[in-house]
Design an enzyme around this catalytic site. Structure first.
Site, PDB file in Angstrom:
ATOM      1  N   SER A 101       0.793  -1.228   0.000  1.00 34.97           N
ATOM      2  CA  SER A 101       0.000   0.000   0.000  1.00 34.97           C
ATOM      3  C   SER A 101       0.825   1.276   0.000  1.00 34.97           C
ATOM      4  O   SER A 101       0.332   2.318  -0.413  1.00 34.97           O
ATOM      5  CB  SER A 101      -0.949  -0.007   1.183  1.00 34.97           C
ATOM      6  OG  SER A 101      -0.220  -0.066   2.389  1.00 34.97           O
ATOM      7  N   HIS A 133      -5.740  -4.186  -1.698  1.00 39.79           N
ATOM      8  CA  HIS A 133      -5.590  -3.113  -2.692  1.00 39.79           C
ATOM      9  C   HIS A 133      -5.588  -3.659  -4.123  1.00 39.79           C
ATOM     10  O   HIS A 133      -5.497  -2.879  -5.065  1.00 39.79           O
ATOM     11  CB  HIS A 133      -4.292  -2.333  -2.469  1.00 39.79           C
ATOM     12  CG  HIS A 133      -4.341  -1.367  -1.328  1.00 39.79           C
ATOM     13  ND1 HIS A 133      -4.971  -0.147  -1.406  1.00 39.79           N
ATOM     14  CD2 HIS A 133      -3.839  -1.450  -0.075  1.00 39.79           C
ATOM     15  CE1 HIS A 133      -4.840   0.498  -0.253  1.00 39.79           C
ATOM     16  NE2 HIS A 133      -4.161  -0.277   0.575  1.00 39.79           N
ATOM     17  N   LYS A 169     -12.671  -1.218   0.262  1.00 38.50           N
ATOM     18  CA  LYS A 169     -11.925  -0.428  -0.735  1.00 38.50           C
ATOM     19  C   LYS A 169     -12.721  -0.456  -2.047  1.00 38.50           C
ATOM     20  O   LYS A 169     -13.760   0.193  -2.126  1.00 38.50           O
ATOM     21  CB  LYS A 169     -10.500  -0.963  -0.849  1.00 38.50           C
ATOM     22  CG  LYS A 169      -9.690  -0.669   0.428  1.00 38.50           C
ATOM     23  CD  LYS A 169      -8.231  -1.068   0.357  1.00 38.50           C
ATOM     24  CE  LYS A 169      -7.483  -0.535   1.574  1.00 38.50           C
ATOM     25  NZ  LYS A 169      -6.965  -1.589   2.464  1.00 38.50           N
TER      26      LYS A 169
HETATM   27  C1  LIG Z   1      -6.766  -1.772   3.889  1.00 36.86           C
HETATM   28  C2  LIG Z   1      -6.158  -3.075   4.199  1.00 36.86           C
HETATM   29  C3  LIG Z   1      -6.650  -3.855   5.245  1.00 36.86           C
HETATM   30  C4  LIG Z   1      -7.730  -3.369   6.183  1.00 36.86           C
HETATM   31  O1  LIG Z   1      -8.991  -3.594   5.645  1.00 36.86           O
HETATM   32  P1  LIG Z   1     -10.280  -3.347   6.563  1.00 36.86           P
HETATM   33  O2  LIG Z   1     -11.356  -4.113   5.881  1.00 36.86           O
HETATM   34  O3  LIG Z   1     -10.511  -1.868   6.561  1.00 36.86           O
HETATM   35  O4  LIG Z   1      -9.957  -3.880   7.907  1.00 36.86           O
HETATM   36  C5  LIG Z   1      -6.104  -5.107   5.445  1.00 36.86           C
HETATM   37  N1  LIG Z   1      -5.087  -5.557   4.681  1.00 36.86           N
HETATM   38  C6  LIG Z   1      -4.562  -4.829   3.690  1.00 36.86           C
HETATM   39  C7  LIG Z   1      -3.448  -5.367   2.881  1.00 36.86           C
HETATM   40  C8  LIG Z   1      -5.080  -3.557   3.423  1.00 36.86           C
HETATM   41  O5  LIG Z   1      -4.558  -2.820   2.440  1.00 36.86           O
END
Ligand SMILES: *Cc1c(COP(=O)(O)O)cnc(C)c1O
Length: 405
Positions: free
Chosen positions: A199, A227, A259
């Site tokens: 990320s 992502h 996301k």
């Molecule tokens: C954003 C993200 C998360 C967190 O996701 P949530 O559903 O908001 O808990 C977990 N792992 C990765 C790799 C992320 O980029």
């Protein structure tokens, strides 16, 4: 007698004061309307200003899609707010099954199970599936939820062997696999876990080489593609599709619904029926915590349906990403190259990243600067995130504002 400050209050006040002094205190923006390419930001004086949003993970522009919103409203009317229960008691609604079947179909795997977040889903994986004699091998840049899940596994399952390799360092992974296999014996379980898309870098895991190594050492490949889902690959199935790998080439997925897939909240594990079933039977986040709200399950289900039915949306995202990267580079900025929707612009000093993001916001462009300690000292960056909902004038306005830095 006036009540003196408790030791906890005193400590917290001190920490906040020191963050303020070091200018590391985050200030949270308030958005007064739906997420989209343009958002309404509430100012401290109560007025509202519009800004172009380049810091959301709303990669497919589905967060405020009319059908996604309507699906949530319908579920609220049909099922009410919730079940007031955990899933194994009386907490599973029809929309949970519908969503899980669709997620499994999207990824081309046997089964999926939803959670209130990907954080929860990931936390369900290692403390549940790892046994005290197993090994977990993790990329150094993995998301915090993976790190904490491994730590928790180490506490709950004392004796789990942990290994870390340098980001995407395949030779390093091979060496750790050899060590791990020697340690756990021929029948011990070895997990190799990675983010699909990292990320902060916007770079991607080298899944084909990782798969080959996992096969050679008889290890299980776990990919958190939060992502990557909805973004990577021709039809947005994820980072494995980017490499033309089938869903089954990953032994277990975790992912988020917060996301690209609607953006509300929620996460999932997906993979072989047996692994998902063990998590359903044994994982503490599923046994002791409520289900995803039906409203969110129904919205996410609609988002996945739209993703699968409208590959043009993914194509538009890819075109926007290519255009934004090209224009940012032509404006003289150092943008990390990759096929992902995360475009970090390296500005080196933390103070510069913070100052630039403040200045950009004044110019009506909402981008977040990340510095130390989130990224290493000297590698501060602005993280620009592109969406299928952006249009060329939005990207031009971003680049125009960058040119004024
Ligand atoms: C954003 C993200 C998360 C967190 O996701 P949530 O559903 O908001 O808990 C977990 N792992 C990765 C790799 C992320 O980029």
């Amino acid at each position: 007698m006036s009540r003196s400050m408790s030791p906890l209050d005193a400590r917290n006040e001190k920490l906040l004061a020191s963050l303020r002094e070091k200018r590391e205190l985050k200030s949270l923006q308030t958005i007064d309307g739906p997420m989209g390419p343009v958002v309404r930001l509430r100012q401290p004086d109560g007025t509202v200003r519009e800004a172009l949003c380049f810091c959301s993970n709303n990669y497919l522009g589905l967060a405020n899609h009319p059908e996604v919103v309507e699906a949530g409203l319908k579920a609220l009317r049909d099922y009410g707010a919730g079940t007031a229960s955990v899933r194994f008691i009386c907490g599973t609604f029809t929309p949970h099954h519908t969503l899980e079947e669709r997620l499994a179909q999207m990824l081309g795997v046997e089964a999926a199970y939803s959670f209130v977040s990907c954080w929860n889903a990931t936390e369900a994986v290692f403390p549940t599936l790892a046994e005290p004699t197993d090994a977990i091998i993790s990329d150094e840049l993995n998301h915090a939820c993976i790190i904490d899940s491994i730590r928790l596994a180490g506490v709950i399952r004392k004796g789990v062997h942990k290994f870390i390799y340098r980001n995407n360092d395949i030779a390093g992974l091979e060496a750790r696999l050899a060590e791990a296999r020697a340690g756990v014996g021929p029948d011990g379980v070895i997990f190799v876990v990675t983010d699909g898309v990292f990320s902060m870098e916007g770079s991607i895991a080298r899944l084909p080489e990782m798969r080959a190594l996992c096969t050679r050492f008889n290890a299980s490949l776990v990919v958190d593609d939060s992502h990557g889902t909805g973004v990577m690959g021709r039809t947005g199935r994820g980072t494995h599709e980017h490499y033309d790998m089938p869903g089954r080439s990953v032994d277990l997925f975790t992912g988020t619904l917060g996301k690209a897939l609607g953006g509300a909240a929620g996460g999932f594990v997906a993979g072989p029926r047996s692994a998902v079933d063990v998590i359903v039977q044994r994982a503490r986040p599923t046994l002791f915590s409520n289900a995803l709200p039906a409203t969110v399950a129904a919205s996410a289900d609609k988002a996945v349906e739209i993703l699968m039915n409208e590959p043009g949306r993914v194509a538009r995202l890819h075109a926007n990403v290519a255009s934004a990267r090209k224009k940012i580079r032509e404006a003289g900025f150092d943008v990390l190259e990759s096929p992902t929707a995360i475009c970090p612009i390296i500005v080196h000093e933390t103070a510069r990243a913070i100052a630039m993001s403040r200045r950009l916001l004044e110019l009506g462009v909402y981008v977040i600067g990340f510095g130390y300690p989130v990224v290493p000292e000297g590698h501060a960056r602005l993280r620009v995130q592109i969406s299928a909902a952006h249009e060329e004038p939005h990207i031009d306005a971003l680049v125009g504002a960058l040119k004024r830095m």
